[in-house]
Design a protein around this motif. Structure first.
Motif, mmCIF file in Angstrom:
data_model
loop_
_atom_site.group_PDB
_atom_site.id
_atom_site.type_symbol
_atom_site.label_atom_id
_atom_site.label_comp_id
_atom_site.label_asym_id
_atom_site.label_seq_id
_atom_site.Cartn_x
_atom_site.Cartn_y
_atom_site.Cartn_z
ATOM 1 N N GLN A 171 43.034 53.911 12.506
ATOM 2 C CA GLN A 171 41.737 53.108 11.873
ATOM 3 C C GLN A 171 41.543 52.034 11.640
ATOM 4 O OE1 GLN A 171 44.745 53.806 10.782
ATOM 5 N NE2 GLN A 171 44.518 53.268 8.899
ATOM 6 N N MET A 172 42.502 51.229 11.646
ATOM 7 C CA MET A 172 42.257 49.466 11.091
ATOM 8 C C MET A 172 41.957 48.733 11.919
ATOM 9 S SD MET A 172 43.928 48.024 7.594
ATOM 10 C CE MET A 172 43.258 47.008 7.360
ATOM 11 N N TRP A 173 43.503 48.569 13.478
ATOM 12 C CA TRP A 173 44.332 47.246 13.969
ATOM 13 C C TRP A 173 43.270 47.257 15.207
ATOM 14 C CZ3 TRP A 173 46.455 44.252 11.137
ATOM 15 C CH2 TRP A 173 46.870 44.800 10.046
ATOM 16 N N SER A 174 42.393 48.808 16.221
ATOM 17 C CA SER A 174 42.488 48.759 17.193
ATOM 18 C C SER A 174 40.773 47.930 17.871
ATOM 19 C CB SER A 174 42.176 50.610 18.127
ATOM 20 O OG SER A 174 41.885 50.909 16.641
ATOM 21 N N ILE A 175 40.903 48.057 19.323
ATOM 22 C CA ILE A 175 40.217 46.913 19.869
ATOM 23 C C ILE A 175 38.758 46.981 19.576
ATOM 24 C CG2 ILE A 175 39.741 46.361 22.209
ATOM 25 C CD1 ILE A 175 42.368 45.714 23.165
ATOM 26 N N ASN A 176 38.480 48.737 19.600
ATOM 27 C CA ASN A 176 37.114 48.948 19.192
ATOM 28 C C ASN A 176 36.367 48.997 18.083
ATOM 29 O OD1 ASN A 176 39.656 51.366 18.462
ATOM 30 N ND2 ASN A 176 37.726 52.337 17.683
ATOM 31 N N LEU A 177 37.396 48.125 17.085
ATOM 32 C CA LEU A 177 37.289 48.033 15.589
ATOM 33 C C LEU A 177 36.658 46.237 15.922
ATOM 34 C CD1 LEU A 177 39.568 49.581 13.330
ATOM 35 C CD2 LEU A 177 37.154 50.570 13.596
ATOM 36 N N VAL A 178 37.493 46.153 17.154
ATOM 37 C CA VAL A 178 37.000 44.727 17.181
ATOM 38 C C VAL A 178 35.533 44.945 18.141
ATOM 39 C CG1 VAL A 178 37.531 42.474 18.446
ATOM 40 C CG2 VAL A 178 39.062 43.323 17.670
ATOM 41 N N ALA A 179 35.208 45.178 19.122
ATOM 42 C CA ALA A 179 34.654 45.606 20.391
ATOM 43 C C ALA A 179 32.767 45.796 18.186
ATOM 44 C CB ALA A 179 34.525 46.563 20.781
ATOM 45 N N GLY A 180 32.992 46.388 18.311
ATOM 46 C CA GLY A 180 31.793 46.700 17.561
ATOM 47 C C GLY A 180 31.790 45.669 16.052
ATOM 48 N N GLN A 181 32.601 44.430 15.894
ATOM 49 C CA GLN A 181 32.006 43.138 14.883
ATOM 50 C C GLN A 181 30.998 42.429 16.326
ATOM 51 O OE1 GLN A 181 36.191 42.315 13.814
ATOM 52 N NE2 GLN A 181 34.664 41.731 11.598
ATOM 53 N N LEU A 182 32.076 42.434 17.682
ATOM 54 C CA LEU A 182 31.061 41.263 18.656
ATOM 55 C C LEU A 182 29.777 42.223 18.768
ATOM 56 C CD1 LEU A 182 34.764 41.169 21.061
ATOM 57 C CD2 LEU A 182 33.645 39.313 19.094
ATOM 58 N N ALA A 183 29.877 43.361 18.701
ATOM 59 C CA ALA A 183 28.756 44.008 19.242
ATOM 60 C C ALA A 183 27.440 43.886 18.048
ATOM 61 C CB ALA A 183 29.115 45.231 19.735
ATOM 62 N N SER A 184 27.691 43.361 16.743
ATOM 63 C CA SER A 184 27.151 43.732 15.973
ATOM 64 C C SER A 184 26.023 42.066 15.867
ATOM 65 C CB SER A 184 27.878 43.419 14.311
ATOM 66 O OG SER A 184 28.418 42.321 14.574
ATOM 67 N N GLY A 185 26.870 41.432 17.117
ATOM 68 C CA GLY A 185 25.785 39.834 17.314
ATOM 69 C C GLY A 185 26.039 39.059 15.369
ATOM 70 N N ALA A 186 27.059 39.582 14.782
ATOM 71 C CA ALA A 186 27.326 38.517 13.521
ATOM 72 C C ALA A 186 28.908 37.907 13.864
ATOM 73 C CB ALA A 186 26.494 39.632 12.333
ATOM 74 N N SER A 187 29.508 38.334 14.606
ATOM 75 C CA SER A 187 30.578 37.145 14.987
ATOM 76 C C SER A 187 30.732 36.609 15.871
ATOM 77 C CB SER A 187 31.490 38.917 15.484
ATOM 78 O OG SER A 187 32.927 38.746 14.645
ATOM 79 N N ALA A 188 31.605 36.709 16.875
ATOM 80 C CA ALA A 188 32.125 35.229 17.587
ATOM 81 C C ALA A 188 31.612 35.541 18.971
ATOM 82 C CB ALA A 188 33.859 36.005 17.843
ATOM 83 N N GLN A 189 30.939 36.573 19.177
ATOM 84 C CA GLN A 189 30.018 36.627 20.261
ATOM 85 C C GLN A 189 28.680 35.638 20.686
ATOM 86 O OE1 GLN A 189 31.834 38.575 23.388
ATOM 87 N NE2 GLN A 189 29.818 37.866 24.261
ATOM 88 N N PRO A 190 28.850 34.640 21.247
ATOM 89 C CA PRO A 190 27.014 35.031 21.108
ATOM 90 C C PRO A 190 26.052 35.561 21.246
ATOM 91 C CG PRO A 190 28.720 33.455 21.801
ATOM 92 C CD PRO A 190 29.462 34.349 21.858
#
Length: 596
Positions: free
Chosen positions: A132-151
């Motif tokens: 629920q806190m540490w896994s890759i799917n949560l990182v992918a969600g951040q990147l997918a939002s367009g407001a994180s590290a993925q340009p």
């Protein structure tokens, strides 16, 4: 105080490996060795980025933004093993006598990296790919939002993310397969953690594209995109989300809500899985960078809880509260004056106001400050209910700011009593100073700029909380109580993490111990306990590291007397970046001798 207990892994490292990292003229005979050694370090860093291209993206290196090698695939696992094995063997080719002080430290750190990562392969951690806190799917969600590290600034950026998602989809399929294998072998998450994962997955099964997180970039095209490009990308993202992302999440949600939930563990600690006791020993070493035992840490935690409780009693008496300490916790949790906000933006504004109050004092403690910008943001909605406050580093080149994320699931219940200590920890001078100064260093090799040792990094952040009075904060007794509460929270972690994973405690026992000894809300404590269940040992790093840094500061103050300069001490701690605690201790000891 814990010097005798803190038996660190690197006791075998020679004392000279940690001398101050100053530039000296090297003998001619060592120049070629130095060049070869540093070339080896550069190669290690470059090859590491190829193995973990998402880390490269977070570092601001955009060369691999279209890549997502599946870390659960046998081919990837073999490459990672070979990577660490090869570089461990390469280190033996370099004699310490031929290396500078800085290079010796890099050698010691790289040996640690290789050893600790190779040791991880003894355990079946791949059977727990999602939590629920540490896994890759949560990182992918951040990147997918367009407001994180993925340009998402060019058409190529948009296409890179589509390509990266193909690799991510492979991981989602592999994650389900690995969990099924784990079920057969006795490796499953506790039911309480599965329960927290399900709404995170379900949120990404929504078929209305306008409400889907992974469709967000399409709704935020940059100015300058042609109508043709917009049309092509809209069609591609529609197809990706509707035909691949949503079905993948539906499949995973169906599996975890039924078959996996039925198999979920009733027990809470990691010792209940095969080889769990040895895994916990490894996790302790990984996160504290020490050889402390679970029993030693548990006893240390009990001692710290007693010490901090006495300090809390003084604050309780100062504000005139007549009840016992436990009832005072409830009083602080529910005090309406400490929950003044009606709009989430007011929470953000309050943190910015804290920053402004401390600015006049910061130069008294720090003469080196990061150039990387800094922002406070609200945690994204899709993960807010299960998230803790956190810091996301800026890019290596400083173009992307460091971001302090704070969850505000219900602003009317947001309690401000710990905001000052929280800002010092997550933001300034905590994680933002420590990480940004490391990334901006002109002296460290690249591989050390993105290293993370929780004992050092979280230890520094918790130490930073204790600087509040020196920075003009904690003038309100409730804010000082918040600092004590935050320190108590980390002391309680020593007790409950070891209780859960080494002493057979249940989730409910750990929750009750926390409720009895700290002022966090029951909902917050429940999330915290489940966090420790998902990643054993990580919660130990804060207090272990903080106590070591405080011990080293006290040692320097006594030894140097009037010559002690707090700004120089902080420079010494921060300038070498993240290091195992033994290397930091040797470095400060050498600096003390030199300063005399």
């Amino acid at each position: 105080m814990i010097k005798r207990i803190l038996t660190v892994v690197y006791l075998a490292v020679v004392f000279t490996a940690c001398k101050n990292e100053v530039t000296t003229k090297e003998p001619e005979a060592n120049v070629d060795v130095s060049a070869k050694f540093n070339k080896m370090l550069d190669n290690y860093y470059e090859e590491g980025l190829k193995l973990n291209p998402v880390q490269a993206t977070f570092a601001g290196d955009n060369r691999f933004n279209d890549q997502f090698p599946n870390p659960l695939a046998d081919e990837t696992v073999a490459k990672v093993k070979a990577y660490y094995t090869t570089y461990k063997e390469m280190l033996d080719q370099f004699d310490d006598a031929s290396l500078s002080a800085s290079e010796k430290m890099s050698k010691a750190i790289l040996k640690w990296e290789c050893d600790i990562n190779l040791e991880a392969f003894k355990f079946k951690k791949e059977y727990f790919p999602i939590d629920q806190m540490w896994s890759i799917n949560l990182v992918a969600g951040q990147l997918a939002s367009g407001a994180s590290a993925q340009p998402f600034e060019t058409v190529e950026d948009y296409n890179n993310w589509l390509k990266r998602l193909e690799g991510y989809l492979e991981w989602l399929t592999s994650a389900e397969s690995k969990m099924k294998e784990g079920m057969q072998a006795g490796y499953v998450l506790p039911k309480s953690l599965i329960t927290k994962v399900l709404p995170q997955l379900e949120a990404l099964t929504v078929e209305d594209l306008d409400k889907h997180l992974f469709y967000t970039p399409v709704k935020n095209f940059p100015e300058g995109f042609s109508e043709e490009d917009k049309k092509q990308l809209t069609e591609a993202y529609t197809k990706m989300v509707s035909e691949k992302i949503v079905p993948a999440y539906k499949s995973l949600h169906k599996f975890m809500s039924a078959e996996y939930m039925e198999a979920g563990r009733a027990s809470s600690g990691i010792s209940d899985i095969p080889n769990g006791a040895d895994l916990y020993k490894y996790q302790i070493k990984l996160y504290t960078t020490t050889n402390m035992t679970a029993d030693e840490i548990h006893e240390l935690g009990l001692s710290e809880v007693a010490r901090i409780s006495a300090a809390m009693e003084k604050i309780k008496n100062e504000v005139g509260y007549k009840g016992d300490l436990k009832s005072f916790f409830d009083y602080v949790r529910t005090k309406k004056e400490l929950m003044p906000f009606k709009d989430p933006q007011e929470v953000i504004d309050n943190f910015n106001a804290i920053h402004n109050r401390m600015k006049p004092q910061i130069e008294k403690l720090f003469d080196v400050k990061p150039k990387t910008p800094f922002e406070v943001r609200r945690t994204e909605a899709f993960r807010e209910k299960s998230a803790s406050a956190e810091y996301n580093p800026g890019s290596l080149d400083g173009t992307r700011p460091g971001i302090f994320y704070t969850p505000i699931p219900d602003v009317t219940k947001y309690n401000t009593y710990s905001d000052e200590s929280l800002f010092l920890h997550e933001a300034i001078p905590g994680h933002h100073y420590q990480i940004s100064l490391t990334q901006e260093s002109k002296d460290l090799p690249q591989f050390r700029k993105t290293l993370w040792y929780s004992g050092y990094g979280e230890g520094w952040a918790l130490y930073s909380e204790s600087l509040g009075k020196e920075l003009g904060l904690y003038t309100d007794p409730y804010q000082y109580f918040g600092m004590l509460g935050a320190e108590m929270h980390r002391a309680v972690r020593l007790v409950v993490d070891t209780g859960l994973h080494a002493k057979g405690w249940t989730r409910e026992q750990a929750i009750q111990y926390s409720l009895d000894n700290e002022a966090e809300s029951e909902a917050g404590i429940t999330s915290e306990i489940e966090r420790y269940m998902a990643n054993p040992g990580q919660a130990l790093s804060y207090k272990i590291g903080q106590l070591k840094i405080r011990e080293l500061r006290a040692k320097a103050e006594v030894a140097l007397g009037d010559k002690f300069d707090i700004r120089e001490f902080h420079n010494q701690v921060l300038e070498t970046g993240c290091v195992p605690l033994a290397l930091l201790e040797d470095k400060i000891s050498t600096w003390i001798i030199a300063s005399k």
